[in-house]
Scaffold this motif. Structure first.
Motif, mmCIF file in Angstrom:
data_model
loop_
_atom_site.group_PDB
_atom_site.id
_atom_site.type_symbol
_atom_site.label_atom_id
_atom_site.label_comp_id
_atom_site.label_asym_id
_atom_site.label_seq_id
_atom_site.Cartn_x
_atom_site.Cartn_y
_atom_site.Cartn_z
ATOM 1 N N THR A 34 77.421 89.843 28.621
ATOM 2 C CA THR A 34 77.161 90.972 28.066
ATOM 3 C C THR A 34 75.863 91.553 27.249
ATOM 4 O OG1 THR A 34 79.451 90.771 27.417
ATOM 5 C CG2 THR A 34 78.242 92.631 26.182
ATOM 6 N N HIS A 35 75.226 90.143 27.038
ATOM 7 C CA HIS A 35 74.105 90.200 26.274
ATOM 8 C C HIS A 35 73.212 88.811 26.400
ATOM 9 C CE1 HIS A 35 70.515 91.042 23.624
ATOM 10 N NE2 HIS A 35 70.712 89.867 23.023
ATOM 11 N N ARG A 73 79.661 84.230 21.717
ATOM 12 C CA ARG A 73 78.415 84.147 21.832
ATOM 13 C C ARG A 73 78.049 82.758 21.813
ATOM 14 N NH1 ARG A 73 73.886 82.831 18.739
ATOM 15 N NH2 ARG A 73 71.876 84.106 19.451
ATOM 16 N N ALA A 74 77.222 81.910 22.576
ATOM 17 C CA ALA A 74 76.522 80.720 22.725
ATOM 18 C C ALA A 74 75.107 80.758 22.464
ATOM 19 C CB ALA A 74 76.734 80.116 24.352
ATOM 20 N N GLU A 75 74.893 79.928 21.330
ATOM 21 C CA GLU A 75 73.470 79.731 20.973
ATOM 22 C C GLU A 75 72.600 79.425 22.122
ATOM 23 O OE1 GLU A 75 70.379 79.849 18.045
ATOM 24 O OE2 GLU A 75 72.425 80.736 18.168
ATOM 25 N N LEU A 110 77.230 75.961 20.240
ATOM 26 C CA LEU A 110 78.006 77.275 19.554
ATOM 27 C C LEU A 110 77.684 76.988 17.965
ATOM 28 C CD1 LEU A 110 81.545 77.063 21.076
ATOM 29 C CD2 LEU A 110 79.635 78.277 21.763
ATOM 30 N N ALA A 111 77.148 78.054 17.445
ATOM 31 C CA ALA A 111 76.707 78.076 16.092
ATOM 32 C C ALA A 111 78.221 78.428 15.133
ATOM 33 C CB ALA A 111 75.600 79.337 15.692
ATOM 34 N N ASN A 116 83.437 81.580 13.998
ATOM 35 C CA ASN A 116 84.289 82.336 13.149
ATOM 36 C C ASN A 116 84.248 83.962 13.540
ATOM 37 O OD1 ASN A 116 84.665 80.509 11.421
ATOM 38 N ND2 ASN A 116 82.712 80.686 10.465
ATOM 39 N N THR A 117 83.118 84.244 14.213
ATOM 40 C CA THR A 117 83.470 85.858 14.786
ATOM 41 C C THR A 117 84.134 85.773 16.059
ATOM 42 O OG1 THR A 117 81.142 86.303 14.192
ATOM 43 C CG2 THR A 117 82.026 87.616 16.112
ATOM 44 N N ALA A 118 84.244 84.706 16.826
ATOM 45 C CA ALA A 118 84.873 84.599 17.844
ATOM 46 C C ALA A 118 86.637 84.724 17.460
ATOM 47 C CB ALA A 118 84.908 83.358 18.737
#
Length: 263
Positions: A34-35, A73-75, A110-111, A116-118
């Motif tokens: 997605t980004h 999201r993956a850092e 992963l950060a 937590n957002t996931a």
């Protein structure tokens, strides 16, 4: 004509075919996310002429700030394949088609904030909301229970502190647990040695909170299965995971049957 092109090298010594494949592969991989903050692709092929037969020595990708399915999201994500046999004609058409499966070693970082957002992603929420497990219903007077406000704190040696809340009807009960993270059968994340952190819960709610915390631990242990998150054509397996400060790092491999069409 193609033979002439393969003899051309840029100022960095890269062959025309390698440059073309790098460009096509970068574009293809970016479309899986997605980004992305950064996607860097490197093709290794020696001698360069092998590329016309579709043979390359390895394919390496490094990425930062990669978002999958608008929510995960993956850092950092890094992988490198074994030797790859592809259809070079597909590259000339702006795509990548494998002639046979290949494997890649991979590492994902992963950060803590992204983890937590996931927990708010629809794919996760559907496994935490409006639950009617008999054990839960016995604690909630028959009302469906939802778990939310999940916050995970990463600790040394794969340790984790986790807080959440169980809700039903007009009631909310805080939850708190500690555990260590592990891997089961190379594909499932396990929350091992679960312990109820009663000191984090008001005394008058500890008994109910402890029972609900145990149920949530069971749910977590059946939730994070890589087979639910695999990309199209890619099967992922974990060899190792470890906490590194506020990051969770996975090392493993991927079996690639074909290049994914969508992330």
């Amino acid at each position: 004509m193609l033979g002439g092109f393969t003899g051309f090298q840029d100022s960095q010594g890269k062959d025309w075919g390698e440059n073309l494949l790098n460009s096509v592969a970068s574009k293809t991989i970016r479309h899986l996310f997605t980004h992305s903050d950064l996607v860097d692709v490197e093709v290794r092929c020696s001698p360069p002429g092998k590329l016309l037969q579709g043979s390359i020595d390895s394919f390496k990708m490094s990425g930062r700030g990669l978002v999958i399915r608008k929510a995960f999201r993956a850092e950092e994500l890094n992988f490198e394949t074994d030797a790859v046999v592809l259809d070079f004609g597909s590259v000339l058409k702006g795509g990548i088609a494998l002639k046979q499966p290949t494997q890649a070693i991979a590492q994902v970082k992963l950060a803590e904030p992204d983890i937590n957002t996931a927990f708010e992603a629809p794919l996760i929420r559907q496994r935490l909301e409006n639950l009617t497990d008999p054990q839960l219903l016995s604690l909630s007077d028959g009302a469906p229970v939802s778990f939310g406000n999940v916050k995970m704190e990463l600790l040394p040696n794969n340790g984790v502190n986790l807080q959440a809340a169980a809700r039903w009807s007009e009631r909310a009960v805080p939850l708190a647990l500690s555990c260590t993270l592990g891997v089961e059968r190379r594909r499932r994340i396990r929350f091992n040695s679960l312990q109820f952190r009663d000191e984090a819960i008001p005394e008058d709610r500890r008994d109910l909170s402890g029972k609900l915390t145990g149920v949530m631990g069971d749910i977590l242990n059946n939730m994070v299965d890589l087979d639910r998150f695999n990309l199209d054509g890619v099967t992922m397996r974990i060899n190792r995971l470890e906490t590194q400060g506020r990051f969770l790092v996975f090392s493993g491999y991927a079996q690639i049957e074909h290049v994914p069409r969508i992330g």
